[in-house]
Write a protein that holds these residues in place. Structure first.
Motif, PDB file in Angstrom:
ATOM      1  N   LEU A 271      -4.239  18.020  58.780  1.00 48.84           N
ATOM      2  CA  LEU A 271      -3.997  19.370  58.266  1.00 48.84           C
ATOM      3  C   LEU A 271      -4.485  19.545  56.832  1.00 48.84           C
ATOM      4  CD1 LEU A 271      -0.428  19.965  59.739  1.00 48.84           C
ATOM      5  CD2 LEU A 271      -2.668  20.381  60.769  1.00 48.84           C
ATOM      6  N   GLY A 272      -4.286  18.531  55.995  1.00 53.94           N
ATOM      7  CA  GLY A 272      -4.766  18.629  54.620  1.00 53.94           C
ATOM      8  C   GLY A 272      -6.277  18.675  54.559  1.00 53.94           C
ATOM      9  N   MET A 273      -6.919  17.832  55.374  1.00 55.34           N
ATOM     10  CA  MET A 273      -8.372  17.810  55.430  1.00 55.34           C
ATOM     11  C   MET A 273      -8.909  19.115  55.994  1.00 55.34           C
ATOM     12  SD  MET A 273     -10.696  14.727  57.041  1.00 55.34           S
ATOM     13  CE  MET A 273      -9.847  13.489  56.042  1.00 55.34           C
ATOM     14  N   HIS A 274      -8.201  19.647  56.986  1.00 52.55           N
ATOM     15  CA  HIS A 274      -8.591  20.917  57.614  1.00 52.55           C
ATOM     16  C   HIS A 274      -8.585  22.036  56.579  1.00 52.55           C
ATOM     17  CE1 HIS A 274      -7.860  24.710  59.770  1.00 52.55           C
ATOM     18  NE2 HIS A 274      -8.504  24.162  60.796  1.00 52.55           N
ATOM     19  N   ALA A 275      -7.494  22.123  55.782  1.00 50.83           N
ATOM     20  CA  ALA A 275      -7.389  23.174  54.778  1.00 50.83           C
ATOM     21  C   ALA A 275      -8.466  23.023  53.703  1.00 50.83           C
ATOM     22  CB  ALA A 275      -5.997  23.140  54.137  1.00 50.83           C
ATOM     23  N   ALA A 276      -8.734  21.791  53.301  1.00 53.95           N
ATOM     24  CA  ALA A 276      -9.731  21.547  52.267  1.00 53.95           C
ATOM     25  C   ALA A 276     -11.139  21.894  52.769  1.00 53.95           C
ATOM     26  CB  ALA A 276      -9.670  20.093  51.818  1.00 53.95           C
ATOM     27  N   PHE A 277     -11.441  21.494  53.994  1.00 53.75           N
ATOM     28  CA  PHE A 277     -12.769  21.768  54.545  1.00 53.75           C
ATOM     29  C   PHE A 277     -12.993  23.269  54.715  1.00 53.75           C
ATOM     30  CE2 PHE A 277     -15.913  21.671  58.143  1.00 53.75           C
ATOM     31  CZ  PHE A 277     -16.956  21.143  57.405  1.00 53.75           C
ATOM     32  N   ARG A 278     -11.956  23.963  55.160  1.00 50.54           N
ATOM     33  CA  ARG A 278     -12.062  25.421  55.309  1.00 50.54           C
ATOM     34  C   ARG A 278     -12.281  26.082  53.953  1.00 50.54           C
ATOM     35  NH1 ARG A 278      -7.057  28.038  58.107  1.00 50.54           N
ATOM     36  NH2 ARG A 278      -6.172  27.488  56.076  1.00 50.54           N
ATOM     37  N   THR A 279     -11.578  25.572  52.926  1.00 48.75           N
ATOM     38  CA  THR A 279     -11.770  26.099  51.579  1.00 48.75           C
ATOM     39  C   THR A 279     -13.196  25.876  51.099  1.00 48.75           C
ATOM     40  OG1 THR A 279      -9.450  25.739  50.989  1.00 48.75           O
ATOM     41  CG2 THR A 279     -11.010  25.906  49.164  1.00 48.75           C
ATOM     42  N   SER A 280     -13.715  24.689  51.396  1.00 44.62           N
ATOM     43  CA  SER A 280     -15.090  24.376  50.964  1.00 44.62           C
ATOM     44  C   SER A 280     -16.100  25.310  51.620  1.00 44.62           C
ATOM     45  CB  SER A 280     -15.423  22.920  51.289  1.00 44.62           C
ATOM     46  OG  SER A 280     -15.668  22.739  52.679  1.00 44.62           O
ATOM     47  N   MET A 281     -15.832  25.723  52.859  1.00 46.48           N
ATOM     48  CA  MET A 281     -16.723  26.649  53.550  1.00 46.48           C
ATOM     49  C   MET A 281     -16.684  28.033  52.922  1.00 46.48           C
ATOM     50  SD  MET A 281     -15.875  25.533  57.484  1.00 46.48           S
ATOM     51  CE  MET A 281     -16.565  27.054  58.140  1.00 46.48           C
ATOM     52  N   GLU A 282     -15.483  28.423  52.462  1.00 45.06           N
ATOM     53  CA  GLU A 282     -15.312  29.767  51.902  1.00 45.06           C
ATOM     54  C   GLU A 282     -15.789  29.868  50.463  1.00 45.06           C
ATOM     55  OE1 GLU A 282     -11.161  30.299  52.427  1.00 45.06           O
ATOM     56  OE2 GLU A 282     -11.294  30.714  54.586  1.00 45.06           O
ATOM     57  N   THR A 283     -15.735  28.744  49.732  1.00 47.99           N
ATOM     58  CA  THR A 283     -16.060  28.790  48.302  1.00 47.99           C
ATOM     59  C   THR A 283     -17.331  28.021  47.957  1.00 47.99           C
ATOM     60  OG1 THR A 283     -14.719  26.808  47.849  1.00 47.99           O
ATOM     61  CG2 THR A 283     -13.609  28.947  47.746  1.00 47.99           C
ATOM     62  N   PHE A 284     -17.943  27.395  48.960  1.00 49.11           N
ATOM     63  CA  PHE A 284     -19.141  26.582  48.741  1.00 49.11           C
ATOM     64  C   PHE A 284     -18.878  25.435  47.758  1.00 49.11           C
ATOM     65  CE2 PHE A 284     -20.471  30.965  49.618  1.00 49.11           C
ATOM     66  CZ  PHE A 284     -21.169  30.778  50.790  1.00 49.11           C
ATOM     67  N   LYS A 285     -17.632  24.942  47.753  1.00 45.37           N
ATOM     68  CA  LYS A 285     -17.238  23.887  46.828  1.00 45.37           C
ATOM     69  C   LYS A 285     -18.055  22.615  47.013  1.00 45.37           C
ATOM     70  CE  LYS A 285     -13.108  21.401  45.197  1.00 45.37           C
ATOM     71  NZ  LYS A 285     -13.121  21.931  43.828  1.00 45.37           N
ATOM     72  N   SER A 286     -18.433  22.324  48.239  1.00 44.80           N
ATOM     73  CA  SER A 286     -19.136  21.067  48.515  1.00 44.80           C
ATOM     74  C   SER A 286     -20.525  21.008  47.889  1.00 44.80           C
ATOM     75  CB  SER A 286     -19.252  20.860  50.027  1.00 44.80           C
ATOM     76  OG  SER A 286     -20.005  21.922  50.611  1.00 44.80           O
TER      77      SER A 286
ATOM     78  N   GLU B 131      -8.463  12.840  49.841  1.00 41.88           N
ATOM     79  CA  GLU B 131      -7.395  13.053  48.864  1.00 41.88           C
ATOM     80  C   GLU B 131      -6.501  14.226  49.261  1.00 41.88           C
ATOM     81  OE1 GLU B 131      -6.773  13.851  44.052  1.00 41.88           O
ATOM     82  OE2 GLU B 131      -8.790  13.753  44.913  1.00 41.88           O
ATOM     83  N   ASN B 132      -7.104  15.292  49.757  1.00 44.05           N
ATOM     84  CA  ASN B 132      -6.319  16.438  50.220  1.00 44.05           C
ATOM     85  C   ASN B 132      -5.458  16.081  51.428  1.00 44.05           C
ATOM     86  OD1 ASN B 132      -6.934  19.381  48.975  1.00 44.05           O
ATOM     87  ND2 ASN B 132      -8.723  18.053  48.700  1.00 44.05           N
ATOM     88  N   GLU B 133      -6.005  15.280  52.325  1.00 45.79           N
ATOM     89  CA  GLU B 133      -5.221  14.838  53.481  1.00 45.79           C
ATOM     90  C   GLU B 133      -4.061  13.966  53.036  1.00 45.79           C
ATOM     91  OE1 GLU B 133      -3.814  14.407  57.250  1.00 45.79           O
ATOM     92  OE2 GLU B 133      -5.367  15.792  56.547  1.00 45.79           O
ATOM     93  N   TRP B 134      -4.327  13.062  52.099  1.00 46.54           N
ATOM     94  CA  TRP B 134      -3.280  12.175  51.566  1.00 46.54           C
ATOM     95  C   TRP B 134      -2.160  12.990  50.924  1.00 46.54           C
ATOM     96  CZ3 TRP B 134      -2.369   6.940  51.596  1.00 46.54           C
ATOM     97  CH2 TRP B 134      -1.398   6.459  50.701  1.00 46.54           C
TER      98      TRP B 134
END
Length: 246
Positions: free
Chosen positions: A17-32, A46-49
């Motif tokens: 769930l943490g990884m899911h939220a982080a990956f979705r955020t990266s898609m929306e904000t182009f963080k990656s 780290e987000n999953e942890w």
């Protein structure tokens, strides 16, 4: 994009769930885009942890059955009640649980005994420890009912496995034979293996009379008194002082 959606779906199915939220955020904000592959993977992990740690803490806090929220950071040292800040700071490191050692918090009604015990209990949960908070009289009643149902051993095992047991309002009601027996079982199971915090309006020197039946009282107190850390609070009720200010 279809591949990303499939990745999100698989993360959700695997409960990442943490990884899911982080990956979705990266898609929306182009963080990656500002990260190397290694940095991006580390960020996801780290987000999953963090998410798993937070969910564990929430689960431990719920299982502890606290009456209310309390925090070590919010303990009031301005009141004249004989509370040693340095001692509380050391206790908040939770070494007394890992050693283990018991804590007695005594004082008259309203001096903050339960709050301090609960605050230490919350801190223990934050460190991943299993905690059980219980009114002493209520717990003894629950164990009496469990004995009648034939589930007493299961309940005692649950208490035994708890890293930190908080027995609140110890001695408010006298112990009958069944309560003495249950208390003896709890103390015997935990002695030298698990930590217990006991709060009481009754001074420790009078606990022998509260427990009753000399032989059992001697056995119980001999196991908990000698290495216990004592916090003796004094002064007026905090609630009474607050009402005076109002």
């Amino acid at each position: 994009m279809e591949m990303n959606q499939q990745t999100l779906a698989r993360m959700s199915q695997m409960r990442l769930l943490g990884m899911h939220a982080a990956f979705r955020t990266s898609m929306e904000t182009f963080k990656s885009e500002g990260m190397t592959t290694d940095q991006f993977v580390a960020w996801l992990v780290e987000n999953e942890w963090d998410d798993r740690t937070n969910r564990l803490i929430q689960r431990l806090q719920k299982q502890a059955s606290f009456r209310y929220r309390a925090s070590v950071e919010e303990i009031d040292y301005s009141l004249d009640r004989g509370l040693d800040r340095n001692l509380l700071m050391r206790l908040s490191e939770m070494t007394f649980v890992t050693e283990p050692r018991d804590i007695f918090i005594t004082g008259s009604a309203g001096t903050g005994k339960s709050y301090i015990a609960t605050a230490l209990g919350y801190r223990a949960c934050q460190k991943g420890m299993r905690v059980l908070y219980a009114s002493t009289a209520r717990l003894m009643g629950q164990l009496k009912a469990a004995k009648a149902k034939g589930t007493i051993l299961t309940e005692l095992k649950r208490i035994e496995r708890t890293d930190l047991l908080i027995l609140d309002d110890f001695g408010i009601h006298p112990f009958d034979a069944a309560a003495r027996s249950s208390l003896m079982d709890i103390i015997e199971d935990r002695h030298g293996r698990r930590a217990t915090i006991i709060t009481s309006q009754v001074p420790v020197c009078d606990w022998h009379d509260v427990i009753g039946e000399r032989t059992i009282a001697d056995a119980i107190l001999d196991r908990i008194v000698h290495r216990a850390i004592r916090i003796e609070l004094s002064g007026e009720s905090i609630r009474k002082l607050q009402n005076k200010i109002k």
